[in-house]
Write a protein that holds these residues in place. Structure first.
Motif, PDB file in Angstrom:
ATOM      1  N   ASN A  89      15.171  -6.694   0.319  1.00 20.90           N
ATOM      2  CA  ASN A  89      15.752  -5.383   0.291  1.00 20.90           C
ATOM      3  C   ASN A  89      16.012  -4.911  -1.113  1.00 20.90           C
ATOM      4  N   GLU A  90      15.938  -5.834  -2.266  1.00 21.27           N
ATOM      5  CA  GLU A  90      16.130  -5.362  -3.575  1.00 21.27           C
ATOM      6  C   GLU A  90      14.810  -4.413  -4.141  1.00 21.27           C
ATOM      7  N   LEU A  91      13.733  -4.488  -3.399  1.00 21.14           N
ATOM      8  CA  LEU A  91      12.638  -3.868  -3.698  1.00 21.14           C
ATOM      9  C   LEU A  91      12.370  -2.496  -3.165  1.00 21.14           C
ATOM     10  N   GLY A  92      11.894  -1.543  -3.843  1.00 25.66           N
ATOM     11  CA  GLY A  92      11.624  -0.489  -3.271  1.00 25.66           C
ATOM     12  C   GLY A  92       9.971  -0.168  -3.293  1.00 25.66           C
ATOM     13  N   LEU A  93       9.637   0.593  -2.344  1.00 21.63           N
ATOM     14  CA  LEU A  93       7.917   0.830  -2.384  1.00 21.63           C
ATOM     15  C   LEU A  93       7.800   2.326  -2.675  1.00 21.63           C
ATOM     16  N   ILE A  94       6.904   2.449  -3.542  1.00 23.93           N
ATOM     17  CA  ILE A  94       6.316   4.042  -3.913  1.00 23.93           C
ATOM     18  C   ILE A  94       4.847   3.961  -3.607  1.00 23.93           C
ATOM     19  N   ASN A  95       4.359   4.941  -2.924  1.00 18.74           N
ATOM     20  CA  ASN A  95       2.953   5.020  -2.391  1.00 18.74           C
ATOM     21  C   ASN A  95       2.174   5.815  -3.743  1.00 18.74           C
ATOM     22  N   THR A  96       1.309   5.151  -3.833  1.00  9.82           N
ATOM     23  CA  THR A  96       0.350   5.386  -5.007  1.00  9.82           C
ATOM     24  C   THR A  96      -0.920   6.197  -4.574  1.00  9.82           C
ATOM     25  N   ASP A  97      -1.624   5.474  -3.827  1.00 14.83           N
ATOM     26  CA  ASP A  97      -3.191   5.866  -3.385  1.00 14.83           C
ATOM     27  C   ASP A  97      -4.150   6.007  -4.461  1.00 14.83           C
ATOM     28  N   VAL A  98      -3.783   5.259  -5.511  1.00 20.01           N
ATOM     29  CA  VAL A  98      -4.600   5.324  -6.822  1.00 20.01           C
ATOM     30  C   VAL A  98      -6.145   4.692  -6.467  1.00 20.01           C
ATOM     31  N   ALA A  99      -6.154   4.019  -5.674  1.00 20.68           N
ATOM     32  CA  ALA A  99      -7.551   3.367  -5.256  1.00 20.68           C
ATOM     33  C   ALA A  99      -7.292   2.903  -4.044  1.00 20.68           C
ATOM     34  N   LYS A 100      -8.421   3.232  -3.140  1.00 20.38           N
ATOM     35  CA  LYS A 100      -8.705   2.538  -1.691  1.00 20.38           C
ATOM     36  C   LYS A 100      -9.212   1.340  -1.833  1.00 20.38           C
TER      37      LYS A 100
END
Length: 131
Positions: free
Chosen positions: A78-89
Motif C-alpha cells: 500500500n505504501e507504493l504508488g505506480l506511475i505509468n511510463t510506457d518507455v519501452a514495450k
C-alpha cells in the motif's frame, strides 16, 4: 512502469528523473532506459525484491520495473504508488531448440487456445491484477 514510495513522492514522471536516485534491475530494459537519462543516480540491483526493499527504505526515490511485476508490487504494498511510463514495450518469448519445430508448433497451438478461451486473461488478472 515506475514505482514510488507514497511517503516520499518526489518523482512525478519518468521524464523528470534527473537529479533523483532510481533503482533498476541490472541489465534489464529499465536499466538501459534509465541509464540513458542524464543526471539520474542509477542504483542497480540483482532482483526486483531488492530494489523494492530499497524503495521502501527510501534509499532510492523510484524503481523502474517491467509492467506486470510493478503492478503486482504496487498491489501488494500500500505504501507504493505506480506511475505509468510506457518507455519501452516488453515482449516475452519461450525458447525452444531450433531443431525442435514440433515442440514450437505445439507451444504455439497451446498459446493460441489460452488466448482464445480467456485463460490467458484470467491468469494475468489472478497474478498481476488488472491488465
Amino acid at each position: 512502469r515506475m514505482l514510488i514510495n507514497k511517503e516520499n513522492p518526489v518523482v512525478e514522471s519518468f521524464d523528470k528523473l534527473a537529479g533523483y536516485s532510481v533503482g533498476v534491475i541490472l541489465g534489464y530494459t529499465g536499466d538501459i532506459a534509465v541509464s540513458a537519462i542524464e543526471g539520474v543516480k542509477v542504483q542497480r540491483y540483482n532482483g526486483a525484491a531488492e530494489a523494492i526493499m530499497a524503495l521502501k527504505a527510501k534509499k532510492v526515490d523510484a524503481v523502474v520495473l517491467d509492467s506486470e511485476p510493478a503492478k503486482n508490487y504496487a498491489k501488494q504494498n500500500n505504501e507504493l504508488g505506480l506511475i505509468n511510463t510506457d518507455v519501452a514495450k516488453e515482449e516475452y518469448a519461450i525458447a525452444v531448440g531450433k531443431d525442435n519445430k514440433a515442440l514450437a508448433d505445439e507451444i504455439d497451438k497451446a498459446l493460441k487456445v489460452l488466448n482464445e478461451n480467456g485463460t490467458y486473461d484470467k491468469l494475468i488478472q489472478k497474478y498481476f491484477g488488472d491488465k
